[in-house]
Design a protein around this motif. Structure first.
Motif, mmCIF file in Angstrom:
data_model
loop_
_atom_site.group_PDB
_atom_site.id
_atom_site.type_symbol
_atom_site.label_atom_id
_atom_site.label_comp_id
_atom_site.label_asym_id
_atom_site.label_seq_id
_atom_site.Cartn_x
_atom_site.Cartn_y
_atom_site.Cartn_z
ATOM 1 N N ARG A 40 5.938 -2.632 -7.350
ATOM 2 C CA ARG A 40 6.927 -1.783 -6.682
ATOM 3 C C ARG A 40 8.253 -1.724 -7.434
ATOM 4 O O ARG A 40 9.314 -1.736 -6.829
ATOM 5 N N ALA A 55 10.313 -2.074 5.088
ATOM 6 C CA ALA A 55 10.735 -3.189 4.245
ATOM 7 C C ALA A 55 10.410 -2.928 2.786
ATOM 8 O O ALA A 55 11.114 -3.346 1.898
ATOM 9 N N ALA A 56 9.339 -2.244 2.512
ATOM 10 C CA ALA A 56 8.963 -1.979 1.128
ATOM 11 C C ALA A 56 7.928 -0.876 1.096
ATOM 12 O O ALA A 56 7.239 -0.623 2.061
ATOM 13 N N THR A 91 4.688 0.646 -1.144
ATOM 14 C CA THR A 91 3.743 0.345 -2.210
ATOM 15 C C THR A 91 2.764 1.499 -2.353
ATOM 16 O O THR A 91 2.278 1.995 -1.345
ATOM 17 N N ALA A 124 -0.435 2.764 -2.362
ATOM 18 C CA ALA A 124 -1.820 2.351 -2.150
ATOM 19 C C ALA A 124 -2.789 3.323 -2.802
ATOM 20 O O ALA A 124 -3.867 2.942 -3.236
ATOM 21 N N SER A 125 -2.370 4.600 -2.874
ATOM 22 C CA SER A 125 -3.268 5.599 -3.451
ATOM 23 C C SER A 125 -3.511 5.331 -4.923
ATOM 24 O O SER A 125 -4.449 5.826 -5.512
ATOM 25 N N ARG A 133 -7.826 -2.135 -3.250
ATOM 26 C CA ARG A 133 -7.067 -1.858 -2.034
ATOM 27 C C ARG A 133 -7.495 -2.809 -0.912
ATOM 28 O O ARG A 133 -6.706 -3.265 -0.107
ATOM 29 N N GLU A 185 -5.836 -5.897 -1.509
ATOM 30 C CA GLU A 185 -4.444 -5.793 -1.086
ATOM 31 C C GLU A 185 -4.303 -6.047 0.405
ATOM 32 O O GLU A 185 -3.423 -6.751 0.862
ATOM 33 N N ARG A 186 -5.255 -5.442 1.174
ATOM 34 C CA ARG A 186 -5.195 -5.639 2.627
ATOM 35 C C ARG A 186 -5.433 -7.094 2.973
ATOM 36 O O ARG A 186 -4.835 -7.632 3.875
ATOM 37 N N SER A 218 -2.302 -8.753 2.465
ATOM 38 C CA SER A 218 -1.363 -8.477 3.554
ATOM 39 C C SER A 218 -1.681 -9.355 4.738
ATOM 40 O O SER A 218 -0.808 -9.910 5.377
ATOM 41 N N ARG A 236 -0.519 -12.765 4.132
ATOM 42 C CA ARG A 236 0.929 -12.883 4.298
ATOM 43 C C ARG A 236 1.262 -13.068 5.766
ATOM 44 O O ARG A 236 2.102 -13.840 6.139
ATOM 45 N N GLU A 237 0.532 -12.297 6.625
ATOM 46 C CA GLU A 237 0.815 -12.368 8.045
ATOM 47 C C GLU A 237 0.489 -13.744 8.603
ATOM 48 O O GLU A 237 1.232 -14.308 9.366
ATOM 49 N N THR A 238 -0.674 -14.286 8.188
ATOM 50 C CA THR A 238 -1.087 -15.547 8.793
ATOM 51 C C THR A 238 -0.374 -16.737 8.180
ATOM 52 O O THR A 238 -0.177 -17.732 8.838
ATOM 53 N N ALA A 252 2.672 -16.923 7.184
ATOM 54 C CA ALA A 252 4.134 -16.919 7.326
ATOM 55 C C ALA A 252 4.720 -18.224 7.859
ATOM 56 O O ALA A 252 5.675 -18.729 7.301
#
Lengths: 483, 267
Positions: free
Chosen positions: A56, A137-138, A140, A142-143, A150, A153-154, A157, A160-162, A164
């Protein structure tokens, strides 16, 4: 519908290095522009290329980074390719250290090596997109990635959520932030923390059950309790009193102390084992019990002192006023005394809040007895902002109030089914047992969350007032390591 | 001051991923309590104003007679009607505020959070109505037991209403930028020891310096000096720089911060 106005973002991948010297130079340069990795880790990472630095980067940042890293001997792939004619148009742009580069997930996860995308991405060429008022927040592209990366990437993500709560560093938080973090820690470590409360509870339950059984056997053997010989009473009392005292110390205070220790370990980013939590606080158990007694005595003394002084003052005022005022207005003489009642409730309440962090001071700082109470009092002095409601006492008061609400919710959740079960079924005994079990479960949940919240608040105070987080960060990131 | 948010990535139809910071359970609970206080305040104020007017125009007896008449004619239905009014006011408050304030209510605004649809768009009236009608289930007995459990279990902290309406509650607050000095003492700018110290600094070290400078006013005086001393001595030790003992550590850190920014400009 608005048109997309976001600037094109670039993916930067290091695909090669000229030699070992270049590797060192690139590592040194990157360590100055990222907040996420140390120079050592960057150096280690540069040994396993390719490495996606960022997905990014703005155009200017991409140009700056490319020029910098290529001058140091790195070969970079930029996606989409940078326009040649714009390469020099970077003006006064700085490469400021940021979390944008080398996120922690990329560092921690082996799936970071995403195949560089083939397609280029340009936001200007996009069709209409929905209006978004909340600031993202940001962004990116994805396309720009093939379907498989991808998915990766998910997955990242999600990670990152779990992850934190575990990776969150210590720093001053708002009241909402403390509560959020309480629930995050509760979510991530609930079973381990609950085990600390449940294990002694189960042991205490088993001992009580054994005692009841023994009592029943004794009751059957002897016709009546009153018929017991005197020696049974004496021996029973001699054995029972120390057993009860030790039992309370082990089954009430030990889990509390172990919880404080375990949550502190989580806050400091360390893992813990349930047995270690108990072991760590065993030596502090006696001071903890005695300091708790001192706390209760101090609180009782405050209540007594304020109550007595209030009563004496009120009575004096009342009698004096009743002599001065005419007979029809005598009732007015008692009015100030009644109005003073809230004040005399508020004083012990204030003292209770100010001393309430003595447990944390004792377990985490080894400050016992009066020192622990003083430490708690000192920590809770001052304010987090300029307004009166930002005083630390008020903040803790609000947290305790919110927890009272949560306690009602949890009790409702656990007691509700037990009450329904008791009244809806003919099995009264089963209903009673269910009520006790569910009540215990509710207490475990509340115990875990309230302990987490108070430990977080304690660290919040230390971060705000003493810069504990700054000292830890300095020890970890500044200068020679391991000091 | 920061919160510790989780993030959710929303992919638009154009395959653009947008990250939002999800509001935590604690923040949402606080927002709800603020809203309830606001509602209570408004209702009590209305009752007070109404009573004052009735008292002022000397119609108290008439109002009491009217209420008694209503009770006699409607009986139990009056209770049902009052419960319905309560529900309409409670739910209507959230529906209307969320619709007209783009997903926000006074409580949510106080905590810097708001509701969006899970595709990132602004809430519609229907979404708001669905998520708030289910609030009745979430707040069983007005103490939020079910909502709390569902939020705790769901990774995005959604309650039943959010799951049904396809909404998310996100944070709006941007991270605060610390106020830092922009001026550099010219005599200091050319200090070779200071330049050497800055030359050895890493980004992680710079972040520590920056954090300290932005938060130093909140620290207790004694600890403020200790932290500044520690950072300066560790930086000096790492760089092998000999800084004069007379210099104040905080002043050194201010200069270090500016010089570091200058250095990254040169990069």
């Amino acid at each position: 519908m608005e048109r997309e106005t976001t600037e094109t973002v670039y993916t930067l991948v290091i695909i090669g290095l000229r030699d070992d010297r270049a590797r060192r130079r690139v590592a040194a340069a990157l360590s100055r522009v990222t907040t996420q990795m140390s120079a050592d880790r960057i150096l280690e990472r540069l040994g396993k290329l390719p490495w996606t630095l960022t997905r990014r980067a703005t155009r200017k940042r991409a140009i700056r980074l490319t020029r910098l890293l290529e001058s140091l001997g790195a070969r970079l792939q930029v996606i989409p390719p940078l326009p040649e004619d714009l390469a020099l148009d970077v003006g006064e742009t700085q490469i400021m250290p940021s979390a944008e580069l080398l996120t922690e997930t990329q560092v921690a996860n082996a799936t970071q090596f995403i195949q560089p995308p083939e397609e280029s991405y340009s936001a200007e060429s996009l069709p209409e997109r929905p209006a978004m008022e909340a600031r993202p927040a940001a962004v990116t592209p994805a396309s720009a990635m093939p379907p498989e990366p991808r998915k990766m990437e998910r997955a990242l993500s999600r990670e990152r959520e779990t992850s934190a709560p575990e990776s969150a560093p210590m720093e001053p938080l708002t009241i909402g932030g403390i509560l959020d973090r309480t629930f995050q820690i509760g979510r991530a470590y609930f079973w381990k923390l609950a085990a600390i409360v449940v294990i002694p509870g189960l042991i205490a339950g088993a001992i009580s059950l054994a005692g009841l059984l023994l009592g029943s056997v004794a009751g059957l053997a002897l016709s009546s309790v009153l018929d017991w010989p005197a020696w049974v009473w004496v021996v029973g009392t001699i054995i029972l009193i120390p057993v009860v005292v030790v039992g309370i110390a082990i089954f009430v205070f030990l889990p509390q102390a172990a919880l404080i220790h375990a949550i502190s370990e989580i806050c400091l980013g360390r893992d813990f084992r349930v047995t270690d939590a108990f072991r760590a606080v065993l030596q502090k158990l006696l001071p903890f019990v005695l300091t708790s007694l001192l706390f209760m005595l101090a609180l009782f003394g405050t209540m007594l002192a304020t109550g007595l002084s209030g009563g004496v003052l009120g009575a004096l005022y009342g009698f004096t006023a009743s002599w001065v005022l005419p007979r029809s207005l005598v009732w007015l003489a008692w009015l100030p005394a009644i109005l003073l009642i809230p004040v005399f409730i508020a004083v012990p309440l204030y003292a209770w809040v100010k001393w309430s962090l003595f447990g944390q001071a004792l377990i985490l700082e080894d400050a016992a007895y009066g020192e622990a109470l003083q430490r708690s009092w000192r920590l809770l002095s001052g304010r987090a902002g300029t307004q009166w409601y930002t005083s630390h006492v008020t903040r803790l008061g609000i947290l305790l109030l919110v927890f009272a609400v949560i306690q009602v919710s949890v009790s409702f959740l656990f007691q509700g089914p037990a009450v329904l079960f008791t009244y809806a079924t003919p099995w009264q005994m089963t209903g009673k047992v269910a009520t006790h079990v569910l009540s215990f479960c509710g207490n475990v949940v509340i115990g875990v969350f309230s302990a987490t919240c108070t430990v977080l608040f304690y660290y919040d105070l230390r971060n705000r007032k003493e810069g504990l987080d700054l000292m830890l960060l300095a020890g970890e990131n500044v200068g020679p390591r391991g000091e | 001051m920061k919160r510790k948010p989780q993030t959710v990535t929303i992919e638009t139809p154009e395959h653009i991923e947008i990250q939002f910071q999800i509001a935590g359970i604690g923040t949402r609970l606080l927002a709800y309590l603020v809203d309830r206080l606001f509602q209570l305040g408004c209702v009590l104020s209305l009752i007070f104003v109404f009573s004052a007017i009735v008292f002022a125009v000397r119609q108290t007896t008439a109002i009491v007679d009217f209420a008694e008449g209503l009770w006699h004619s409607l009986g139990q239905w009056l209770v049902a009607l009052l419960i319905l009014c309560y529900a309409v006011v409670t739910i209507g408050y959230f529906v209307l505020f969320e619709y007209f304030w783009a997903g926000s209510t006074p409580g949510k605004r106080s905590q810097h959070i708001r509701v969006i649809r899970k595709d990132g768009r602004t809430l519609t009236f229907f979404d708001s109505a669905v998520r708030n009608l289910l609030r009745f289930v979430d707040i069983l007995g007005d103490v939020y037991p079910l909502g709390l459990v569902v939020m705790f279990v769901d990774i995005h902290n959604r309650r039943l209403g959010d799951l049904a309406a396809g909404t998310l509650v996100v944070l709006e607050q941007e991270a605060e930028q610390p106020e830092l000095s922009e001026t550099l003492d010219p005599s200091r700018a050319s200090d070779p020891e200071l330049r050497r110290l800055v030359g050895h600094m890493t980004a992680a070290e710079y972040q520590v310096v920056r954090k300290f400078l932005s938060r130093r006013d909140q620290l207790d005086e004694e600890y403020r000096r200790t932290v500044a001393n520690t950072i300066v001595s560790r930086l000096s030790a790492a760089a092998g720089a000999q800084l004069p003992r007379a210099s104040k550590p905080e002043a050194i850190l201010e200069h270090v911060e500016i010089l570091y920014r200058e250095r990254t400009r040169i990069l």
